[in-house]
Write a protein that holds these residues in place. Structure first.
Motif, PDB file in Angstrom:
ATOM      1  N   THR A  66       0.852  -1.187   0.000  1.00 56.63           N
ATOM      2  CA  THR A  66       0.000   0.000   0.000  1.00 56.63           C
ATOM      3  C   THR A  66       0.878   1.223   0.000  1.00 56.63           C
ATOM      4  OG1 THR A  66      -1.354  -1.272   1.522  1.00 56.63           O
ATOM      5  CG2 THR A  66      -2.074   0.976   1.044  1.00 56.63           C
ATOM      6  N   ARG A  67       1.680   1.362   1.067  1.00 58.37           N
ATOM      7  CA  ARG A  67       2.376   2.639   1.204  1.00 58.37           C
ATOM      8  C   ARG A  67       3.478   2.823   0.181  1.00 58.37           C
ATOM      9  NH1 ARG A  67       3.112   2.786   6.992  1.00 58.37           N
ATOM     10  NH2 ARG A  67       1.687   1.051   6.822  1.00 58.37           N
ATOM     11  N   THR A  68       4.226   1.779  -0.121  1.00 59.61           N
ATOM     12  CA  THR A  68       5.342   1.966  -1.043  1.00 59.61           C
ATOM     13  C   THR A  68       4.847   2.284  -2.447  1.00 59.61           C
ATOM     14  OG1 THR A  68       6.644   0.446   0.298  1.00 59.61           O
ATOM     15  CG2 THR A  68       7.494   0.939  -1.888  1.00 59.61           C
ATOM     16  N   GLN A  69       3.820   1.544  -2.880  1.00 60.98           N
ATOM     17  CA  GLN A  69       3.317   1.793  -4.237  1.00 60.98           C
ATOM     18  C   GLN A  69       2.674   3.183  -4.342  1.00 60.98           C
ATOM     19  OE1 GLN A  69       1.249  -1.441  -6.113  1.00 60.98           O
ATOM     20  NE2 GLN A  69       0.385  -0.101  -7.677  1.00 60.98           N
ATOM     21  N   VAL A 116      10.140  -1.587  -9.318  1.00 56.32           N
ATOM     22  CA  VAL A 116       9.758  -3.003  -9.191  1.00 56.32           C
ATOM     23  C   VAL A 116       9.813  -3.498  -7.761  1.00 56.32           C
ATOM     24  CG1 VAL A 116      10.130  -5.339 -10.134  1.00 56.32           C
ATOM     25  CG2 VAL A 116      10.968  -3.350 -11.391  1.00 56.32           C
ATOM     26  N   ARG A 117       8.762  -4.182  -7.364  1.00 53.76           N
ATOM     27  CA  ARG A 117       8.793  -4.958  -6.113  1.00 53.76           C
ATOM     28  C   ARG A 117       8.552  -6.422  -6.484  1.00 53.76           C
ATOM     29  NH1 ARG A 117       6.026  -3.905  -0.358  1.00 53.76           N
ATOM     30  NH2 ARG A 117       7.847  -2.568  -0.290  1.00 53.76           N
ATOM     31  N   HIS A 118       9.387  -7.297  -5.935  1.00 57.21           N
ATOM     32  CA  HIS A 118       9.264  -8.723  -6.262  1.00 57.21           C
ATOM     33  C   HIS A 118       9.598  -9.553  -5.037  1.00 57.21           C
ATOM     34  CE1 HIS A 118       9.811 -12.534  -8.416  1.00 57.21           C
ATOM     35  NE2 HIS A 118       9.137 -11.977  -9.408  1.00 57.21           N
ATOM     36  N   GLU A 144      17.036  -6.286  -0.551  1.00 58.04           N
ATOM     37  CA  GLU A 144      17.192  -4.845  -0.288  1.00 58.04           C
ATOM     38  C   GLU A 144      15.886  -4.079  -0.504  1.00 58.04           C
ATOM     39  OE1 GLU A 144      20.090  -2.245  -0.154  1.00 58.04           O
ATOM     40  OE2 GLU A 144      21.768  -3.395  -0.972  1.00 58.04           O
ATOM     41  N   HIS A 145      15.808  -2.944   0.130  1.00 55.41           N
ATOM     42  CA  HIS A 145      14.687  -2.005  -0.022  1.00 55.41           C
ATOM     43  C   HIS A 145      15.311  -0.607   0.128  1.00 55.41           C
ATOM     44  CE1 HIS A 145      10.845  -0.242   0.043  1.00 55.41           C
ATOM     45  NE2 HIS A 145      10.275  -0.860   1.062  1.00 55.41           N
ATOM     46  N   PRO A 146      16.073  -0.196  -0.908  1.00 59.29           N
ATOM     47  CA  PRO A 146      16.901   0.999  -0.746  1.00 59.29           C
ATOM     48  C   PRO A 146      16.141   2.279  -0.437  1.00 59.29           C
ATOM     49  CG  PRO A 146      16.882   0.242  -3.045  1.00 59.29           C
ATOM     50  CD  PRO A 146      16.253  -0.837  -2.224  1.00 59.29           C
ATOM     51  N   ARG A 178      14.398  -7.113   4.409  1.00 61.06           N
ATOM     52  CA  ARG A 178      15.204  -6.327   3.451  1.00 61.06           C
ATOM     53  C   ARG A 178      15.413  -4.916   3.981  1.00 61.06           C
ATOM     54  NH1 ARG A 178      10.228  -7.566  -0.410  1.00 61.06           N
ATOM     55  NH2 ARG A 178       8.668  -6.168   0.414  1.00 61.06           N
ATOM     56  N   VAL A 179      14.476  -4.464   4.824  1.00 63.83           N
ATOM     57  CA  VAL A 179      14.616  -3.131   5.420  1.00 63.83           C
ATOM     58  C   VAL A 179      15.852  -3.107   6.331  1.00 63.83           C
ATOM     59  CG1 VAL A 179      13.535  -1.436   6.956  1.00 63.83           C
ATOM     60  CG2 VAL A 179      12.140  -2.662   5.283  1.00 63.83           C
ATOM     61  N   ALA A 180      16.018  -4.162   7.126  1.00 64.94           N
ATOM     62  CA  ALA A 180      17.175  -4.233   8.031  1.00 64.94           C
ATOM     63  C   ALA A 180      18.469  -4.224   7.228  1.00 64.94           C
ATOM     64  CB  ALA A 180      17.104  -5.497   8.887  1.00 64.94           C
ATOM     65  N   LEU A 231      10.927  -3.650  13.589  1.00 61.38           N
ATOM     66  CA  LEU A 231      10.569  -4.322  12.342  1.00 61.38           C
ATOM     67  C   LEU A 231       9.304  -5.149  12.546  1.00 61.38           C
ATOM     68  CD1 LEU A 231      14.076  -5.698  11.320  1.00 61.38           C
ATOM     69  CD2 LEU A 231      12.926  -3.686  10.355  1.00 61.38           C
ATOM     70  N   ARG A 232       8.574  -5.302  11.462  1.00 58.36           N
ATOM     71  CA  ARG A 232       7.366  -6.134  11.512  1.00 58.36           C
ATOM     72  C   ARG A 232       7.756  -7.603  11.595  1.00 58.36           C
ATOM     73  NH1 ARG A 232       4.126  -8.498   7.524  1.00 58.36           N
ATOM     74  NH2 ARG A 232       5.603  -7.823   5.923  1.00 58.36           N
ATOM     75  N   LEU A 233       7.010  -8.343  12.399  1.00 59.13           N
ATOM     76  CA  LEU A 233       7.179  -9.796  12.408  1.00 59.13           C
ATOM     77  C   LEU A 233       6.560 -10.291  11.106  1.00 59.13           C
ATOM     78  CD1 LEU A 233       8.242 -11.928  14.449  1.00 59.13           C
ATOM     79  CD2 LEU A 233       5.931 -12.049  15.389  1.00 59.13           C
ATOM     80  N   GLN A 234       7.389 -10.779  10.182  1.00 60.36           N
ATOM     81  CA  GLN A 234       6.911 -11.064   8.817  1.00 60.36           C
ATOM     82  C   GLN A 234       6.284 -12.452   8.747  1.00 60.36           C
ATOM     83  OE1 GLN A 234       9.001  -9.655   5.499  1.00 60.36           O
ATOM     84  NE2 GLN A 234       9.680  -7.807   6.540  1.00 60.36           N
ATOM     85  N   LEU A 235       5.081 -12.531   9.296  1.00 61.08           N
ATOM     86  CA  LEU A 235       4.417 -13.826   9.437  1.00 61.08           C
ATOM     87  C   LEU A 235       4.243 -14.528   8.095  1.00 61.08           C
ATOM     88  CD1 LEU A 235       1.912 -12.376  12.005  1.00 61.08           C
ATOM     89  CD2 LEU A 235       3.735 -14.011  12.534  1.00 61.08           C
ATOM     90  N   PRO A 272       8.900   0.761   9.731  1.00 62.68           N
ATOM     91  CA  PRO A 272       8.632   0.996   8.302  1.00 62.68           C
ATOM     92  C   PRO A 272       7.167   0.810   7.922  1.00 62.68           C
ATOM     93  CG  PRO A 272       9.676  -1.153   8.609  1.00 62.68           C
ATOM     94  CD  PRO A 272       9.665  -0.467   9.952  1.00 62.68           C
ATOM     95  N   GLY A 273       6.388   0.142   8.799  1.00 63.74           N
ATOM     96  CA  GLY A 273       5.013  -0.184   8.478  1.00 63.74           C
ATOM     97  C   GLY A 273       4.959  -1.303   7.436  1.00 63.74           C
ATOM     98  N   PRO A 274       3.885  -2.029   7.348  1.00 62.93           N
ATOM     99  CA  PRO A 274       2.729  -1.956   8.239  1.00 62.93           C
ATOM    100  C   PRO A 274       3.046  -2.545   9.615  1.00 62.93           C
ATOM    101  CG  PRO A 274       2.464  -3.728   6.611  1.00 62.93           C
ATOM    102  CD  PRO A 274       3.739  -3.052   6.283  1.00 62.93           C
TER     103      PRO A 274
HETATM  104  C1  NCD Z   1       8.473  -3.114   4.364  1.00 60.22           C
HETATM  105  C2  NCD Z   1       8.672  -4.069   3.213  1.00 60.22           C
HETATM  106  O1  NCD Z   1       7.778  -4.265   2.409  1.00 60.22           O
HETATM  107  O2  NCD Z   1       9.761  -4.606   3.158  1.00 60.22           O
HETATM  108  N1  NCD Z   1       7.339  -2.308   4.274  1.00 60.22           N
HETATM  109  C3  NCD Z   1       7.284  -1.251   3.441  1.00 60.22           C
HETATM  110  O3  NCD Z   1       7.999  -1.146   2.480  1.00 60.22           O
HETATM  111  N2  NCD Z   1       6.411  -0.310   3.775  1.00 60.22           N
HETATM  112  C4  NCD Z   1       8.524  -3.773   5.666  1.00 60.22           C
HETATM  113  C5  NCD Z   1       7.524  -4.832   5.941  1.00 60.22           C
HETATM  114  O4  NCD Z   1       6.823  -5.323   5.074  1.00 60.22           O
HETATM  115  O5  NCD Z   1       7.466  -5.222   7.115  1.00 60.22           O
END
Ligand code: NCD
Length: 327
Positions: A66-69, A116-118, A144-146, A178-180, A231-235, A272-274
């Motif tokens: 949502t937010r990145t796009q 691109v997000r993949h 990565e998520h530069p 990838r944020v870390a 960081l979000r717990l990436q379930l 970084p959300g969500p």
């Molecule tokens: C991050 C992602 O997608 O890597 N969120 C984002 O870009 N807003 C972090 C995450 O999903 O937890």
């Protein structure tokens, strides 16, 4: 094709932005300085500029966002580009060949930028090799998520006045993040000190090679920290059971006021959300207008993405005949 009226000087000697890896402190500073000017533009009533007038930007998202796009979409539009969003349901995507096919098809439409997000690490770099435009990585797998690291850096720099010498704790699910990874690379490049805090099951093997200090206890790890990045717990990325239960995770690793008290008195909180409220972060801490920078991060996101798109566009050929021979 119409071209921007003035050609601003190039500031970023790269064709794509695939990762923070390989960027110099000068590259990062140039993007952050430019982003600062876009923060001001975005606070005006008339937010529209023209540096990307005539350019076409495609947002190609193979993973939900949502937010990145929306941030990349607003960024492109505020610079005057034509922006097209393509969300590709993961179920309809067959790996490898389909990605290349998609890239080649889109390339034939003469875009100037593809964002691109993949879900697979390395997919964005692969795609960048198949197209003649600039490519921006909006997150690839756990790689990565530069632009997230850049927006985090901009947020910190504006609040603390610098990055150099700060102590930053990155907490929680380091393994899937990838944020870390992008943040560790950027913060080290800019002279900050980084700690990672989390359960051993959520630490990637070989994390010590990144030159970070590793902690498994939140209070010990947060001591003397200027910034607490949750960081979000990436379930959705967890195949096995990495944590006993979400309640227990919150007890040991969730950021509440009690744990935050271990950091510096003026330490600021980021995410970084969500967010999973009540899992990695207490709701009251997340919403604390004095300690939490979470909403500011979203604002900085648009400005940083405008800076990235602008900087990359400055390297694109303006003359169509040059563009043709470059292909
Ligand atoms: C991050 C992602 O997608 O890597 N969120 C984002 O870009 N807003 C972090 C995450 O999903 O937890």
């Amino acid at each position: 094709m119409s071209s921007p009226e003035t050609s601003p000087a190039p500031i970023f000697p790269h064709r794509h932005l695939i990762g923070i890896e390989g960027l110099s402190p000068q590259d990062i500073t140039a993007l952050l300085d430019l982003a600062d000017t876009y923060v001001e533009q975005n606070r005006r009533i008339d937010k529209k500029g023209a540096v990307l007038r005539g350019r076409t930007q495609i947002n190609l998202f193979f993973e939900a966002s949502t937010r990145t796009q929306s941030s990349f979409e607003l960024a492109g539009k505020r610079l005057g580009a034509d922006v097209m969003n393509m969300s590709v349901g993961t179920s309809s995507v067959k790996k490898g060949e389909t990605l290349i096919d998609t890239a080649v098809t889109l390339n034939a439409m003469h875009p100037d930028m593809i964002v691109v997000r993949h879900q697979n690490s390395g997919a964005v770099e692969l795609l960048s090799q198949k197209v003649s435009c600039s490519v921006v990585n909006a997150g690839d797998g756990a790689h990565e998520h530069p632009t997230q690291a850049l927006l985090d850096a901009l947020t910190i720099r504006r609040r603390k006045g610098k990055l150099q010498g700060l102590r930053v704790a990155i907490c929680g699910d380091i393994l899937h993040s990838r944020v870390a990874r992008s943040n560790i690379l950027l913060l080290h490049t800019m002279g900050a000190r980084v700690r990672v805090i989390g359960p051993p099951t959520l630490m990637p093997t070989g994390i010590e090679r990144f030159g970070v200090e590793i902690f498994h206890d939140m209070k010990k790890g947060l001591e003397d920290c200027d910034i607490v990045m949750m960081l979000r717990l990436q379930l959705e990325r967890m195949a096995g059971s990495y944590v006993p239960s979400q309640r227990e995770y919150f007890r040991y690793y969730g950021l509440d006021y009690d744990k935050l008290a271990a950091a510096k008195p003026d330490a600021l909180v980021m995410h970084p959300g969500p967010m999973n409220r009540g899992v990695e972060i207490d709701s009251a801490v997340a919403d604390d207008i004095h300690r939490s920078l979470i909403r500011e991060q979203v604002e900085m996101g648009v400005a940083v993405r405008m800076a990235v798109l602008d900087a990359l566009a400055r390297n694109l050929p303006n003359d169509p005949s040059i563009a043709e021979t470059a292909k």
